[in-house]
Design a protein around this motif. Sequence first.
Motif, PDB file in Angstrom:
ATOM      1  N   LEU A 180      -2.887   0.301  -3.984  1.00 21.03           N
ATOM      2  CA  LEU A 180      -2.425  -1.045  -3.643  1.00 21.03           C
ATOM      3  C   LEU A 180      -1.771  -1.673  -4.869  1.00 21.03           C
ATOM      4  O   LEU A 180      -2.340  -1.658  -5.966  1.00 21.03           O
ATOM      5  CB  LEU A 180      -3.597  -1.916  -3.183  1.00 21.03           C
ATOM      6  CG  LEU A 180      -3.265  -3.388  -2.945  1.00 21.03           C
ATOM      7  CD1 LEU A 180      -2.315  -3.541  -1.769  1.00 21.03           C
ATOM      8  CD2 LEU A 180      -4.529  -4.208  -2.711  1.00 21.03           C
TER       9      LEU A 180
ATOM     10  N   TRP B 132       0.864  -1.173   0.000  1.00 18.44           N
ATOM     11  CA  TRP B 132       0.000   0.000   0.000  1.00 18.44           C
ATOM     12  C   TRP B 132       0.908   1.233   0.000  1.00 18.44           C
ATOM     13  O   TRP B 132       1.807   1.349   0.818  1.00 18.44           O
ATOM     14  CB  TRP B 132      -0.898   0.016   1.234  1.00 18.44           C
ATOM     15  CG  TRP B 132      -2.223  -0.659   1.058  1.00 18.44           C
ATOM     16  CD1 TRP B 132      -2.573  -1.890   1.512  1.00 18.44           C
ATOM     17  CD2 TRP B 132      -3.366  -0.118   0.404  1.00 18.44           C
ATOM     18  NE1 TRP B 132      -3.870  -2.171   1.169  1.00 18.44           N
ATOM     19  CE2 TRP B 132      -4.391  -1.094   0.489  1.00 18.44           C
ATOM     20  CE3 TRP B 132      -3.638   1.075  -0.259  1.00 18.44           C
ATOM     21  CZ2 TRP B 132      -5.661  -0.907  -0.057  1.00 18.44           C
ATOM     22  CZ3 TRP B 132      -4.902   1.265  -0.793  1.00 18.44           C
ATOM     23  CH2 TRP B 132      -5.901   0.287  -0.697  1.00 18.44           C
TER      24      TRP B 132
ATOM     25  N   ALA C 275      -6.705 -11.951   4.089  1.00 18.27           N
ATOM     26  CA  ALA C 275      -6.969 -11.328   2.789  1.00 18.27           C
ATOM     27  C   ALA C 275      -6.872 -12.300   1.619  1.00 18.27           C
ATOM     28  O   ALA C 275      -7.710 -12.260   0.712  1.00 18.27           O
ATOM     29  CB  ALA C 275      -6.027 -10.139   2.581  1.00 18.27           C
TER      30      ALA C 275
ATOM     31  N   VAL D 286      -3.720  -4.607   7.072  1.00 22.36           N
ATOM     32  CA  VAL D 286      -4.711  -5.237   6.198  1.00 22.36           C
ATOM     33  C   VAL D 286      -5.161  -6.511   6.895  1.00 22.36           C
ATOM     34  O   VAL D 286      -4.444  -7.061   7.739  1.00 22.36           O
ATOM     35  CB  VAL D 286      -4.138  -5.556   4.798  1.00 22.36           C
ATOM     36  CG1 VAL D 286      -3.794  -4.279   4.057  1.00 22.36           C
ATOM     37  CG2 VAL D 286      -2.925  -6.467   4.916  1.00 22.36           C
TER      38      VAL D 286
ATOM     39  N   LEU E 138      -8.651  -6.640   0.835  1.00 27.47           N
ATOM     40  CA  LEU E 138      -7.320  -6.054   1.009  1.00 27.47           C
ATOM     41  C   LEU E 138      -7.395  -4.621   1.510  1.00 27.47           C
ATOM     42  O   LEU E 138      -6.479  -3.829   1.288  1.00 27.47           O
ATOM     43  CB  LEU E 138      -6.560  -6.097  -0.316  1.00 27.47           C
ATOM     44  CG  LEU E 138      -6.352  -7.487  -0.916  1.00 27.47           C
ATOM     45  CD1 LEU E 138      -5.843  -7.381  -2.342  1.00 27.47           C
ATOM     46  CD2 LEU E 138      -5.388  -8.306  -0.073  1.00 27.47           C
ATOM     47  N   SER E 139      -8.484  -4.268   2.161  1.00 31.34           N
ATOM     48  CA  SER E 139      -8.694  -2.889   2.619  1.00 31.34           C
ATOM     49  C   SER E 139      -7.602  -2.481   3.602  1.00 31.34           C
ATOM     50  O   SER E 139      -7.180  -3.266   4.456  1.00 31.34           O
ATOM     51  CB  SER E 139     -10.066  -2.757   3.281  1.00 31.34           C
ATOM     52  OG  SER E 139     -11.088  -3.132   2.384  1.00 31.34           O
ATOM     53  N   LEU E 140      -7.191  -1.218   3.466  1.00 31.01           N
ATOM     54  CA  LEU E 140      -6.152  -0.674   4.339  1.00 31.01           C
ATOM     55  C   LEU E 140      -6.810   0.009   5.527  1.00 31.01           C
ATOM     56  O   LEU E 140      -7.663   0.896   5.356  1.00 31.01           O
ATOM     57  CB  LEU E 140      -5.282   0.321   3.579  1.00 31.01           C
ATOM     58  CG  LEU E 140      -4.171   1.005   4.394  1.00 31.01           C
ATOM     59  CD1 LEU E 140      -3.125  -0.011   4.834  1.00 31.01           C
ATOM     60  CD2 LEU E 140      -3.516   2.115   3.578  1.00 31.01           C
ATOM     61  N   LYS E 141      -6.422  -0.393   6.724  1.00 30.17           N
ATOM     62  CA  LYS E 141      -6.978   0.175   7.951  1.00 30.17           C
ATOM     63  C   LYS E 141      -5.986   1.173   8.546  1.00 30.17           C
ATOM     64  O   LYS E 141      -4.857   0.806   8.886  1.00 30.17           O
ATOM     65  CB  LYS E 141      -7.284  -0.928   8.966  1.00 30.17           C
ATOM     66  CG  LYS E 141      -8.345  -1.914   8.494  1.00 30.17           C
ATOM     67  CD  LYS E 141      -8.613  -2.981   9.540  1.00 30.17           C
ATOM     68  CE  LYS E 141      -9.670  -3.969   9.067  1.00 30.17           C
ATOM     69  NZ  LYS E 141      -9.938  -5.029  10.072  1.00 30.17           N
TER      70      LYS E 141
ATOM     71  N   THR F  36       4.624  -8.690   7.847  1.00 30.39           N
ATOM     72  CA  THR F  36       4.092  -7.357   7.576  1.00 30.39           C
ATOM     73  C   THR F  36       5.021  -6.295   8.132  1.00 30.39           C
ATOM     74  O   THR F  36       5.545  -6.427   9.254  1.00 30.39           O
ATOM     75  CB  THR F  36       2.687  -7.190   8.192  1.00 30.39           C
ATOM     76  OG1 THR F  36       1.822  -8.180   7.653  1.00 30.39           O
ATOM     77  CG2 THR F  36       2.117  -5.811   7.883  1.00 30.39           C
TER      78      THR F  36
END
Length: 333
Positions: free
Chosen positions: A139, A83, A115, A111, A121-124, A103
């Motif tokens: 992404l 990301w 996933a 994420v 694959l949403s970024l938090k 990670t």
Amino acid sequence: MGEFCCSKLKSKTSFSNFSGFCAQICPKRETPVALLRAGLLLSFLCLCVCLDDECVLGIVGRPVALPCFSHELLNAVNVSIEWRRGDEVVLASVWNQDGSLETWSVNSTAVPADAPLTGNLSLKLPEVRPVEDKIFYSLFIVSGENQSTRLCTACLRTAASFSSPQLQREEAVQGDEKVFLCHATGGYPVPAVYWLINNTKEPPAGSVRTQMASLPDHLYNVTSLLTVNISDDFIVSCIIDNYSMNQTMISSYSSDGVEGSPVVNRASSAMWVFGTALCVVVGVMVIGGVLYQLHLDRMSKTEKEHKQPERRYKRQFPVKEEEELMESEKTDV
């Protein structure tokens, strides 16, 4: 943004092609085709209203998720993703063949660990900051050396609600002028400030002075001063509009010294009602056009069925006359 505009153009083109196809099939029925075309166009406009704002709204100090869903990584192994915020990598993840996850991230971004199984694959982001307003995150799937493919792009815009405006009357420096001070704190971005006298009249030009003060956390304090010559029976209102939050806050002060309670109105609710009503109207128009078209088709089919026996009767009638004529000739002979 360019892809979004292109999708709009493609949708509009497909609507035009569909309506033209209907016109070729039924060239004599312009009314239902026009109605159908209008309904499809209104549907397209309604969709544009719903999707007009493509950025994700993040409230300052709160977590937010930038959505990204892809089925390309389902059940994949030895996959690496990144990301990026602009050109800066904020998160890198690798799913190894044994199922372990490695990670690396900045500011605790993350994420979902599952996933590759769910495609989510949403970024938090754990906390939104004002400095990230109108920032694009992307992404990428990384394969090989310096080879990457972009899967998703999300836009983040930030906002923070101002405190309820405090409106008070100040001592006048000279004459019969009256001075009012309106103050609100801790909001983002810079708001619009308005004044009203007796709920309808705007103050004269040059009577309002508004200042914005930037805080260390990049939020803003707003202070507005109204100096005006009005009668002793009055109601003065200070209005602060935060467009990014779809929020309007009003504070009033009356001549008897009673300060009105601030009222918070959300413009988004009105837009939601308008969009819903528009979609309902468009849906009714489209359904009506389709039903009318089916009714015309049924009538046309019925007319054809009535005409076919009549044509057969007309063809049989001359043959009968010829037989009678031949019989009469035989009798004469």
